[in-house]
Design an enzyme around this catalytic site. Structure first.
Site, short mmCIF file in Angstrom:
data_model
loop_
_atom_site.label_atom_id
_atom_site.label_comp_id
_atom_site.label_asym_id
_atom_site.label_seq_id
_atom_site.Cartn_x
_atom_site.Cartn_y
_atom_site.Cartn_z
CG ASP A 195 73.53 4.00 8.36
OD1 ASP A 195 73.32 4.42 9.53
OD2 ASP A 195 74.65 3.99 7.84
CD GLU A 224 77.81 12.24 14.89
OE1 GLU A 224 77.79 13.39 15.41
OE2 GLU A 224 77.40 11.23 15.47
CD1 TRP A 239 65.99 12.68 22.89
CD2 TRP A 239 66.58 12.01 20.85
NE1 TRP A 239 67.27 12.20 22.96
CE2 TRP A 239 67.66 11.78 21.72
CE3 TRP A 239 66.73 11.65 19.50
CZ2 TRP A 239 68.86 11.23 21.30
CZ3 TRP A 239 67.93 11.10 19.07
CH2 TRP A 239 68.97 10.90 19.97
CB THR A 249 77.69 7.47 11.06
OG1 THR A 249 77.12 6.26 11.53
CG2 THR A 249 78.46 8.13 12.20
CG ASP A 255 64.20 19.48 17.36
OD1 ASP A 255 63.26 20.27 17.61
OD2 ASP A 255 64.19 18.73 16.36
CB VAL A 284 63.37 22.06 14.46
CG1 VAL A 284 62.79 22.05 13.05
CG2 VAL A 284 64.89 22.17 14.40
CB THR A 303 61.19 18.11 14.44
OG1 THR A 303 61.58 19.05 15.45
CG2 THR A 303 62.03 18.31 13.20
N GLY A 332 80.23 7.96 16.01
CA GLY A 332 80.82 9.24 15.65
C GLY A 332 80.41 10.34 16.61
#
Length: 357
Positions: A328, A270, A281, A266, A290, A292, A295, A231
């Protein structure tokens, strides 16, 4: 002389009006100063920033590839996305006086926008599902219904796997408090078996389906993308006509055809991009972020179902974050910092303010 005085008075009113307008993006507070020196958009996708890591599953998300293309095609996009990022950082800086991405300072805690209903209350996002039907990759109503359920699970901290979060990350798990509802399903038969990532599926003139009111609906296109791609999404600031998320037919909802990527994550990943999250990463090396704060740094994507701890950049990777590339069943959390970035889109002046007004 009277004309000069009237002119000066008029200009003073214009300056005051402009200053008032500039303060409306974050209500009831001063605009926080933020550092934008680390902001980037273009990424080098030739090596994907994954040196030293296994690419056993390839690059499944092509959102950054698509962004690179859109930046080349649309010279004004960079500034629009810069403005979205600056607004996001100003919101976070004002919300958290103790430190934020971009190094911004804070304001009086009494003006904390975190107390604003836009930030704290549930947000509902209606979803339009646009399906380009390929008989070899059927998409059923059960697939669609399960996908909406999975999105609601993940964006409301109801993924049962979250209980297994490592101690160093467990306090960071966020309830984003966003609910998705199925608004309608559009189906269109197509003989095209590979759509690629050039957004053709988003235009009726190219055999696809036009977006429905992208300022008030999340448009989700489902088709066979090809190339092993699961996606991709468009980041906030892009063109309305192509705004939304594209998911490969086999990877929508609970779908046995998707194998290890057949549990609906997915779309979770997305939609995270659609809500202004980067890959965890940072699509670069240890020093590329990123945006943030909570993280950890990493030098590339993780694949499969990694054991904890997986150490990179002198810290344990948050492999279970929805914005990594793991299977997932092995991703199950957003962080409080990621939640702040997403929520900033919905406050006054935010890129997705129209979804709550």
């Amino acid at each position: 002389m009277k004309k000069l005085i009237l002119f000066l008075a008029f200009m003073a009113l214009v300056v005051v009006a402009c200053n008032n307008d500039s303060n409306e993006t974050i209500p009831n507070q001063e605009i926080a100063e933020v550092d934008m020196s680390d902001f980037y958009l273009y990424t080098d996708k030739e090596d994907n920033g994954t040196a030293g890591k296994s690419t056993q599953s390839g690059e499944k998300c092509h959102s950054m590839h698509v962004l690179n293309r859109q930046l080349k095609e649309n010279p004004g996009l960079y500034q629009k996305m810069y403005n979205v990022e600056k607004h996001t950082r100003q919101f976070i800086a004002a919300k958290k006086p103790t430190g934020t991405p971009g190094g911004g300072g804070g304001t009086d805690p009494g003006t904390d926008p975190g107390t604003d209903p836009t930030y704290t209350e549930a947000i509902t996002i209606p979803v339009i599902v646009n399906i380009l039907e390929d008989p070899a990759h059927p998409v059923t109503q059960a697939h669609i219904d399960s996908q909406i359920e999975i999105l609601n699970e993940d964006y409301n901290n109801a993924n049962p796997n979250t209980s297994g979060a490592p101690a160093e990350f467990s306090s960071l798990v966020a309830d984003v408090n966003i609910t998705f509802t199925l608004a309608s399903v559009n189906r269109k038969a197509s003989t095209k078996t590979t759509w690629g990532t050039n957004d053709a599926m988003k235009y009726a003139s190219q055999g696809g389906i036009d977006a429905t009111s992208p300022s008030t609906y999340l448009n989700l296109w489902v088709c066979e993308i090809g190339g092993g791609i699961l996606g991709y999404a468009q980041f906030p600031g892009g063109t309305n006509a192509t705004d939304g998320v594209v998911i490969g037919s086999d990877f929508l909802g609970e779908n046995t055809a998707g194998g290890v990527y057949g549990d609906g994550r997915t779309a979770t990943h997305e939609v995270g991009h659609w809500l202004n999250l980067r890959h965890i990463w940072g699509d670069g090396r240890c020093r590329q972020d990123d945006f943030v704060t909570d993280t950890p740094s990493s030098d590339g994507a993780n694949y499969g179902c990694p054991t904890y701890p997986t150490i990179n950049c002198k810290s344990a990777d948050m492999t279970m974050n929805y914005m990594d590339y793991v299977y997932d069943d092995c991703m199950y959390m957003f962080t409080a910092g990621q939640n702040d970035r997403m929520r900033a889109l919905f406050i006054p002046g935010g890129a997705k303010e129209s979804f709550v007004n």
